[in-house]
Design an enzyme around this catalytic site. Structure first.
Site, PDB file in Angstrom:
ATOM      1  CE  LYS A  37      -2.460   1.706   3.695  1.00 25.26           C
ATOM      2  NZ  LYS A  37      -2.473   3.180   3.772  1.00 25.26           N
ATOM      3  CG  ASP A  64      -5.085   4.610   1.733  1.00 23.24           C
ATOM      4  OD1 ASP A  64      -6.229   4.982   1.409  1.00 23.24           O
ATOM      5  OD2 ASP A  64      -4.730   4.432   2.916  1.00 23.24           O
ATOM      6  CE  LYS A  66      -8.014   7.111   4.016  1.00 24.79           C
ATOM      7  NZ  LYS A  66      -6.616   6.620   3.971  1.00 24.79           N
ATOM      8  CG  ASP A  69     -11.976  17.480  -6.975  1.00 33.14           C
ATOM      9  OD1 ASP A  69     -12.865  18.284  -7.332  1.00 33.14           O
ATOM     10  OD2 ASP A  69     -10.781  17.794  -6.846  1.00 33.14           O
ATOM     11  CB  THR A 119     -11.069   4.986  12.108  1.00 32.38           C
ATOM     12  OG1 THR A 119      -9.797   5.205  11.509  1.00 32.38           O
ATOM     13  CG2 THR A 119     -11.727   3.801  11.477  1.00 32.38           C
ATOM     14  NE  ARG A 210       2.158   2.308  12.981  1.00 39.88           N
ATOM     15  CZ  ARG A 210       1.292   3.006  13.706  1.00 39.88           C
ATOM     16  NH1 ARG A 210       1.725   3.934  14.531  1.00 39.88           N
ATOM     17  NH2 ARG A 210       0.007   2.788  13.593  1.00 39.88           N
TER      18      ARG A 210
HETATM   19  O1  C5P Z   1       1.201   0.698  10.999  1.00 39.95           O
HETATM   20  P1  C5P Z   1      -0.226   0.238  10.936  1.00 39.95           P
HETATM   21  O2  C5P Z   1      -0.376  -1.263  10.804  1.00 39.95           O
HETATM   22  O3  C5P Z   1      -1.087   0.804  12.052  1.00 39.95           O
HETATM   23  O4  C5P Z   1      -0.758   0.864   9.561  1.00 39.95           O
HETATM   24  C1  C5P Z   1      -2.084   0.805   9.160  1.00 39.95           C
HETATM   25  C2  C5P Z   1      -2.251   1.475   7.823  1.00 39.95           C
HETATM   26  O5  C5P Z   1      -3.641   1.519   7.511  1.00 39.95           O
HETATM   27  C3  C5P Z   1      -1.767   2.924   7.761  1.00 39.95           C
HETATM   28  O6  C5P Z   1      -1.296   3.160   6.438  1.00 39.95           O
HETATM   29  C4  C5P Z   1      -3.019   3.725   8.028  1.00 39.95           C
HETATM   30  O7  C5P Z   1      -2.976   4.992   7.435  1.00 39.95           O
HETATM   31  C5  C5P Z   1      -4.077   2.859   7.364  1.00 39.95           C
HETATM   32  N1  C5P Z   1      -5.426   3.056   7.879  1.00 39.95           N
HETATM   33  C6  C5P Z   1      -5.768   2.877   9.213  1.00 39.95           C
HETATM   34  N2  C5P Z   1      -7.049   3.071   9.637  1.00 39.95           N
HETATM   35  C7  C5P Z   1      -7.993   3.429   8.760  1.00 39.95           C
HETATM   36  C8  C5P Z   1      -7.681   3.605   7.412  1.00 39.95           C
HETATM   37  C9  C5P Z   1      -6.372   3.409   7.001  1.00 39.95           C
HETATM   38  O8  C5P Z   1      -4.920   2.525  10.009  1.00 39.95           O
HETATM   39  N3  C5P Z   1      -9.251   3.577   9.181  1.00 39.95           N
END
Ligand code: C5P
Length: 231
Positions: A37, A64, A66, A69, A119, A210
């Site tokens: 992603k 991603d 989002k 427009d 979220t 992460r």
């Molecule tokens: O590092 P981590 O596993 O928390 O990353 C989750 C990924 O999913 C990040 O790129 C974050 O921006 C994305 N994301 C999220 N919650 C959402 C939508 C996208 O954590 N509701």
């Protein structure tokens, strides 16, 4: 959807500030990861060309971005994203925007994913923005509209997966961030699930950042997640 191999369910979020760092992570992960992603941070640092290279090298890419427009702009931007060869593109779940993105992706391999309500919003945030409904109602309403309009899938918390599957049926890909392998740092995520539980709850693909990218041994972490899912 035909059964997806455990490894292909994992989408590694390359939330990194430069293409150099993203390329080093992809190199380190090698064949263990098939799907990446690219989000806004990397997109604004050369990440779109990098996404094109990833596709050329045989990886799948989730952009991603989002989008939201006027319909003409969304449709044309989606066509350009389809040219990149991406598999998923996120748009905000406004009916005009979803329809326009579908028009732009027609005839390509690109699937449009709808983001129902970010979220980071709670009921008070929606009220402040002028909405008369709360988060739960707006998520349900937009998920139903997404299904009716016929987008390819929805991004959602793993905790919502079971209820959402019941609401929208089997035709949409359910893509869930908020995944934490047992014992890993939760970080700033508030509602998390292990990979296996998220799949059991109905998720098709898991976005994981992460826990993999900040692991001492990212490849070994991916392999342990694959095993967890296969069980
Ligand atoms: O590092 P981590 O596993 O928390 O990353 C989750 C990924 O999913 C990040 O790129 C974050 O921006 C994305 N994301 C999220 N919650 C959402 C939508 C996208 O954590 N509701």
């Amino acid at each position: 959807m035909p059964a997806i191999a455990a490894r292909d369910r994992i989408i590694v979020a390359l939330d990194l500030p430069s293409v150099g760092e993203a390329a080093a992570m992809v190199e380190r992960l090698g064949d263990s990861v098939t799907f990446y992603k690219v989000g806004l941070e990397l997109a604004y640092a050369g990440g779109i060309d990098f996404a094109r290279d990833l596709v050329r090298s045989g990886k799948k890419v989730f952009l991603d971005l989002k989008l939201h427009d006027i319909p003409n702009t969304v449709a044309r931007a989606t066509e350009r994203v389809a040219d990149v060869g991406a598999t998923y593109l996120t748009v905000h779940a406004f009916p005009h925007t979803m329809r326009a993105a579908l028009e732009g992706s027609a005839g390509s391999g690109l699937k449009v994913l709808a983001v129902t309500v970010l979220t980071s919003n709670n009921d008070a945030d929606l009220a402040e923005a002028g909405y008369a409904v709360g988060v739960a109602d707006l998520v349900r309403r937009r998920a139903l509209q997404a299904a009716e309009i016929g987008v390819g899938g929805i991004v959602l918390s793993p905790e919502e997966a079971t209820a959402m599957r019941a609401l929208v049926g089997g035709g949409l890909d359910l893509v869930t961030p908020g995944i934490r392998p047992a014992g890993s740092d939760v970080g700033d995520q508030k509602r998390v699930m292990t990979p296996r539980r998220a799949i059991e709850a109905g998720a098709d693909r898991l976005v994981i950042g992460r826990p993999i990218t900040q692991s001492q041994d990212p490849k070994a972490t991916v392999e342990s997640i694959v095993l967890d899912i296969q069980q």
